[in-house]
Structure formats: structure tokens, C-alpha cells
Motif scaffolding. Structure first.
Motif, short mmCIF file in Angstrom:
data_model
loop_
_atom_site.label_atom_id
_atom_site.label_comp_id
_atom_site.label_asym_id
_atom_site.label_seq_id
_atom_site.Cartn_x
_atom_site.Cartn_y
_atom_site.Cartn_z
N UNK A 350 49.90 42.87 36.95
CA UNK A 350 49.41 41.57 37.45
C UNK A 350 50.32 40.96 38.52
N UNK A 351 51.64 41.03 38.30
CA UNK A 351 52.57 40.48 39.29
C UNK A 351 52.55 41.29 40.59
N UNK A 352 52.38 42.63 40.44
CA UNK A 352 52.36 43.45 41.65
C UNK A 352 51.12 43.17 42.48
N UNK A 353 49.99 42.90 41.82
CA UNK A 353 48.77 42.56 42.56
C UNK A 353 48.96 41.26 43.33
N UNK A 354 49.69 40.31 42.73
CA UNK A 354 49.98 39.05 43.45
C UNK A 354 50.78 39.32 44.71
N UNK A 355 51.77 40.24 44.60
CA UNK A 355 52.57 40.59 45.78
C UNK A 355 51.70 41.22 46.86
N UNK A 356 50.81 42.11 46.45
CA UNK A 356 49.95 42.77 47.42
C UNK A 356 49.05 41.78 48.15
N UNK A 357 48.63 40.74 47.45
CA UNK A 357 47.70 39.77 48.03
C UNK A 357 48.41 38.63 48.75
N UNK A 358 49.76 38.63 48.71
CA UNK A 358 50.52 37.56 49.35
C UNK A 358 50.93 37.99 50.76
#
Length: 692
Positions: A350-358
Motif C-alpha cells: 500500500x505504501x509503495x503504491x502511494x509512492x508510485x502515484x506521488x
């Protein structure tokens, strides 16, 4: 036997100490002494990436083939030298990528300027990998091969030093444990390195990267002014000493994890002002009034771990940009400071997906090397994880055979993607991954299955859940004489209702269906074991085998068989031969090939002067066992176990089978009785179905 006295115990402790080793680890000498060490062993000047790579390789490696793919198993990750609970199994491919990262960094190919990010689901060994690297560095730095050195300053009068009036407390240690070669001024380094490396092999060449930290830089400048630029006299104030990494002492190993944002700031990474010393030195920009004890500072020369890295506030992530690319950190009130350390972070999806979308974190994404750490998908490796925790040394309660196996089996099934082939079940896919051969499937097919399942292992049940439920079973059923697979499977199923990571009923339903598949597989496993226990009469198998060999010999040579009772010669017993061959699915149109295969095998052994043994042919051995079981099961009347009355003769035969289960398969008396009752109920249902 009496307890030893205090004096005896003190004597024991005295013999256990290794004073010589202590002295080696606490060696101290002059800067010239250190140059002698460097000349004899240039590796002491290695950077952090080179040291970690050499550490991993020092444990050796093992190459093996899996589904036509050459894999490497690095012994560093499986050795029990650090902590048996931290041994890592079944992650050969991710660990190969990890070692390749360190190899490239050690050679200066660019990855030394990157943050290493371990990414995967919860409980997939990300923290374990980081912890093993830290424990490994601690141990490696205590060995002669992994020795490294730093230095201290004496800021008093040189006369006191010459007179031997200086105590250990008078030495001011370098706060970032820098390599003593950093003391060589920039303008001298090129000439020094040219001279030093001139007669060395390229692999032994040393380099000097970076500059002194602000505290050491201040001391160096102060002494240079004192001696009017006489570098040799400045070095007389330097004591080189060996040091070892220690996470507990915050030497060379740092760990940083998210906390309450209101109570955490970047000074935890880069150090902070010591306000008590401002009154002494008069300025908050004086390095003597600054504590260089942030995690980046203390981890210099070693490794820093960022726990749940992407849960950190964005301000902390910006600190990683310079630390990774330029190997520099910015402490308050000071210029950028050089660091030499490996930055390892780990995060969940979940945190990695946030990084990808930031889109504002492009710089960090560009400076990150991501290595996926999935769940294990090979059954035998998953079993080893639980066997570490639940073995006879750690658990005094009896664990029935296959208890851990069925739990691991279910865990693996939840992680696999449904096969796209119509003729392949999920259970069969698991068996193929585990190295079992299935008709119609080759190693090339296994490679294709893995390629088409890109996200396999990134979802499913965590090993922690399995460990928790096995623990629950041990606590809840310890008074029942031990635990068995059904007790654990009940715990696994009941726990799904409250599993915090399962958010929809569809997943729960799927996991329950997979548990039903495991139960069916377990029934087949124990039926097979009971069959083997019933048919474990070696003499009876030998007689059956001899009879079968006599008949197929006559059949293949177009001869007749002598009846040992009547003495008459008769045609080979086709009914006997087929009753054995059908047990291992030899079709009628393949019986001639199978019989010739057996006879050719016997003939080849005879030429070598060897005698045929049915146990050397696994398929024939299994067929004979199944045939003998079929002949004996009615005489043993196993189904009568489910009734309340068992005659003495039957009970004696059942006791023999139970003894074999205990002796050959690892059951105790209670679990052997349970499994016989269970298998008896299966046969009883089968008999009832047939009567209908």
C-alpha cells in the motif's frame, strides 16, 4: 549432584574468557602503524558496499538447477551462525538480485548511489533480511577478514602524551568512525595513492573518498594552526584503533522507524545541537557544541535500516536524496558531511503504491532500487520455516506427522495464481513447484507457469498467521496428548473470521475452499501411510514380489510357471500380474513394456553380479505394497475400529499396524490411534457407499 560454589563458577568464567581476542579487537596504534596494516591488507579500507558483498561471499555459495534454471543459494542467508530463527529459505531469486545489487555497488557501477528498497507483503522476510545483514556485519567486523579501523584525537599538550600521562578518557573519538586515511589532506591524496598503488594488482588498489566530518575537521584545523602546518606533528595527536560494529552500542549500524510526526524530526537522522555546550563554546555552529549522533552519523562505515520506510513523513524522505546519490548529509548549521553507508529500507505494497502515484517524489523513485520479496511458493521451504519454531527442542507437546505440512500447504495454495491450463489444478501446480513430476508436464511447463504468474507470492496468507495458529493449537490442545492436523486446520479456519488483513467475504470463502482441498489431500496422505503400515510385512512383500517376477519372466520368455503346490506347469497368472500393475496405473496396452522393463533391469543387475531388490524400483515397490494392503485389509478388518467391539485377533493385528506407524512414521500412541480411527471411518464410509 550439588550446585557449584561461587568460587568454582568464577573459575569457570575465567577459563571461558578470551583475553587475547579482546586485545585484538581493542588494538590501538599510531597512524604509521595503520599505514603498515593497510600495506599488508588493503581491504581494511573497503567502503560499506564492498564490505557487505565480501561478507556475503565469505560464507560461500551453492549452485543448483530448478526447472532448468540455474539458481544460487548464498550460505550467508541460511547459516545458523547468527540466529537460527533468522535463516531464510526459498527466496533464492530475490536474494540473487540482492547480492547482484551489492556486487555492482562494490565495483562502483552505480548502485552504490541508490537506496535499496525491499518491497513485499507483510511477513515476507524483508525485516529478516535487513536484520541478518546487520547481525552479519557485527560478526564480520569481529573477524580478522572484516577488521576496520577509526581514530581518536588527543587535544592536550604533546609533552603529556610523550610522558605517558594521558588516560583513555583524554582521547576524543571521531564521532562518525571515519577511516584514518581521511586525515590525509585532499592536496596530498593523488600523490599518496599513486605511490601506494604503483606495485599492486588492480583489485588491491585503494581509494580515499570523502572528507572529515565537521568535528574532526575542526580538530584538524586547530592542530594545524598550533603546529604552523606541520602535518607530521598533527598526526602525533592521532590514535588509530580497531572498532567493531554494534547496533546496541550504535556503532556502524543504525535503525530508523516512523513515530508520531509531532515528536520526530530530521535531527534524529543528522544529529542535533548540544545546548549545554553552547555556553562553553559560545556558538551553536561550533562543532564542539553539536552531537553527531543521528542515525546517519552513527551508521557511517556500515548500514542504516529504514523500517517501513515509506510511512515516514516526506521531509525525512528528502534526506535520502543526498545521502544516496552524493553520499552526503546536511546537519543543522554545518556544510554537507560525507557518509559511507548502505541505506536499506523496506515497505509493504500500500505504501509503495502511494509512492508510485506521488508525482512529487520522482527524485526518490529514480534513486531507488526495488527488490520484490514475495512469499515462498515452494512447499518444502515453507515447511522449514515452521519447523524452525516448532521442533522437539522448542516444543514439548507431540506434533503429529503432517500437522505442519498441511498448514504450509494451505499457506502456499493461498499465494498461487489459478493455472490457466484446464488440465491443471491448483494443488497439482503446488506439487510441480515443489519438484514433483506429473504426467504430461515437463520442466519447461513449470518455467511457463512461473512466467505467466508474475504476481505470485505477492498476495496470500502470511507465515505469521500460520505460526500464530499453530501456537494456538499447542496451547488449546496440549492436554490432549499433542496436536494433529485437524486441530491446526480448525484454528486456521476459525481465525479467518477475525483476520485483520482479509477485508472481503469473497477472499474468506476462497481460503475456506482451499482448506477443504488440503483436508482431502491429507486424507489421501494418511490413507497411503496406513496402507503402507498394514502392508509393511517384508516377508510377505518378498513372497509376492518373487511370485510376480516368476510370472513375468515366464510371460516375457513365453514359458510356463511351475505350481509349487501341485508341481504342474501352468500358464503365467495374468490376473495376479494385472492386479499388481493396475495399482500404479499401468494400462493394459503398456503391460508388455513394463514387464520387459523389469526383466531388463534384473538382467542388467545380474551382469554386474548384483541381486534384484524390489525396494530399488520405487514404482514396483509401491504397487506391491498396495496389492498386499488390498489382500490384507479385510483380514485386519480396519473398518471395525469405528465400532464399539473389536475381537482379540483383530485388535492384535491393529496393534501391529499402530506399532509400525509409531516406529516408521513418527506417530505417538495417541496420534497413531487417531489416524487409524480416521482412516477406518473413511473406509467405513466407502463400504457404506458401495452397499447402497
Amino acid at each position: 549432584m550439588t550446585t557449584p560454589s561461587g568460587s568454582q563458577l568464577m573459575s569457570l568464567l575465567s577459563t571461558l574468557q578470551d583475553q587475547q581476542n579482546y586485545q585484538n579487537l581493542n588494538w590501538a596504534g599510531s597512524f604509521q602503524d595503520y599505514l603498515d596494516i593497510v600495506a599488508s591488507n588493503p581491504k581494511v579500507t573497503r567502503n560499506a558496499f564492498q564490505r557487505i558483498y565480501d561478507m556475503i561471499m565469505s560464507y560461500g555459495l551453492e549452485e543448483f538447477i530448478d526447472a532448468k534454471k540455474k539458481l544460487i543459494r548464498y550460505n550467508f542467508f541460511t547459516t545458523n551462525e547468527f540466529d537460527e530463527q533468522d535463516a531464510i529459505f526459498g527466496l533464492e531469486i530475490p536474494l540473487m538480485r540482492l547480492v547482484n545489487f551489492f556486487k555492482a555497488a562494490a565495483h562502483g557501477y552505480g548502485t552504490e548511489k541508490r537506496v535499496l528498497l525491499l518491497h513485499g507483503p507483510v511477513g515476507s522476510a524483508k525485516s529478516t533480511i535487513a536484520r541478518r545483514l546487520k547481525r552479519g556485519l557485527e560478526r564480520y567486523s569481529r573477524s580478522e577478514e572484516g577488521a576496520l579501523y577509526t581514530f581518536d584525537w588527543f587535544l592536550g599538550d604533546i609533552e603529556d602524551l610523550d610522558a605517558g600521562k594521558v588516560k583513555d578518557a583524554d582521547w576524543d573519538p571521531c564521532p562518525m568512525h571515519e577511516d584514518p586515511l581521511h586525515l590525509i589532506p585532499m592536496e596530498m591524496r593523488e600523490a599518496f595513492l599513486n605511490e601506494f598503488n604503483a606495485n599492486l594488482e588492480p583489485d588491491d588498489h585503494i581509494t580515499i573518498s570523502g572528507d572529515l566530518d565537521p568535528s574532526c575537521r575542526y580538530n584538524f584545523r586547530d592542530l594545524m594552526r598550533r603546529y604552523n602546518g606541520d602535518f607530521a606533528k598533527v598526526l602525533r595527536h592521532v590514535r588509530v584503533r580497531r572498532f567493531v560494529f554494534s547496533e546496541q552500542d550504535r556503532v556502524g549500524i543504525g535503525t530508523f522507524q516512523p513515530k508520531d510526526e509531532k515528536n520526530q524530526d530530521s535531527t534524529e537522522l543528522t544529529g542535533d545541537i548540544n545546548y549545554r555546550k553552547i555556553a562553553i563554546y559560545g556558538s551553536d555552529s561550533d562543532p564542539r557544541a553539536f552531537s553527531f549522533d543521528g542515525e546517519f552519523n552513527i551508521a557511517n562505515r556500515g548500514i542504516i535500516e529504514f523500517v517501513e520506510m515509506l510511512k515516514l513523513d516526506t521531509a525525512f524522505l528528502y534526506d535520502l536524496l543526498g545521502a544516496s546519490q552524493e553520499h552526503r548529509i546536511k546537519s543543522k548549521k554545518f556544510a554537507q558531511t560525507h557518509i559511507d553507508e548502505v541505506i536499506v529500507g523496506h515497505t509493504n505494497e500500500p505504501e509503495f503504491r502511494k509512492l508510485e502515484n506521488n508525482e512529487f517524489m520522482e527524485a526518490l523513485k529514480d534513486r531507488t532500487v526495488r527488490i520484490d520479496i514475495p512469499y515462498i511458493t515452494r512447499l518444502r521451504d515453507e515447511i522449514r520455516i515452521y519447523e524452525k519454531d516448532f521442533n522437539s527442542e522448542n516444543v514439548r507437546v507431540h506434533i503429529a506427522p503432517h500437522t505442519i505440512e498441511v498448514a504450509a500447504m494451505w499457506a502456499i495454495l493461498t499465494r498461487l495464481e489459478e493455472p490457466k491450463r484446464a488440465n491443471l489444478t491448483l494443488l497439482q501446480k503446488m506439487k510441480l513447484y515443489n519438484g514433483k513430476s506429473l504426467p504430461g508436464f515437463t520442466e519447461d511447463n513449470i518455467k511457463e507457469l512461473r512466467k505467466e504468474s508474475r504476481r505470485e507470492g505477492m498476495e496470500g496468507i502470511s507465515p505469521r498467521y500460520i505460526q500464530d495458529k499453530i501456537s494456538n493449537a499447542l496451547v488449546n490442545y496440549q492436554s490432549d496428548g499433542g496436536i494433529n492436523p485437524f486441530m491446526v486446520m480448525n484454528e486456521l479456519e476459525s481465525g479467518l473470521k477475525t483476520h485483520s488483513l482479509i477485508t472481503n467475504e469473497e477472499d474468506r470463502k476462497r481460503y475456506r475452499e482451499l482448506l477443504a482441498i488440503v483436508k482431502e489431500e491429507y486424507a489421501d496422505i494418511v490413507k497411503n501411510e496406513v496402507q503402507r503400515a498394514i502392508s509393511a510385512d517384508e516377508e510377505a512383500i518378498k513372497r509376492l514380489c518373487a511370485n510376480y517376477i516368476d510370472n513375468i519372466k515366464a510371460y516375457t520368455q513365453r514359458e510356463k510357471v511351475r505350481n509349487k503346490f501341485t508341481g504342474a506347469y501352468e500358464e503365467p497368472d495374468e490376473r495376479l500380474m494385472r492386479s499388481i500393475e493396475e495399482k500404479i496405473d499401468i494400462p493394459d496396452n503398456r503391460k508388455d513394456d513394463f514387464r520387459r522393463e523389469i526383466m531388463n533391469y534384473i538382467g542388467a543387475l545380474a551382469i554386474e553380479g548384483k541381486t534384484f531388490d524390489y525396494r530399488t524400483n520405487e514404482r514396483l515397490h509401491r504397487a506391491l505394497e498396495l496389492k498386499l494392503f488390498e489382500d490384507q485389509k479385510d483380514s485386519i478388518k480396519l473398518t471395525s475400529l469405528v465400532s464399539s467391539v473389536v475381537d482379540k485377533d483383530t485388535q492384535e493385528k491393529i496393534d501391529v499396524v499402530k506399532t509400525r506407524l509409531i516406529r516408521d512414521f513418527g506417530y505417538n500412541d495417541q496420534s497413531a490411534t487417531d489416524v487409524l480411527n480416521y482412516v477406518a471411518s473413511i473406509f467405513a464410509r466407502g463400504d457404506a457407499t458401495q452397499r447402497k
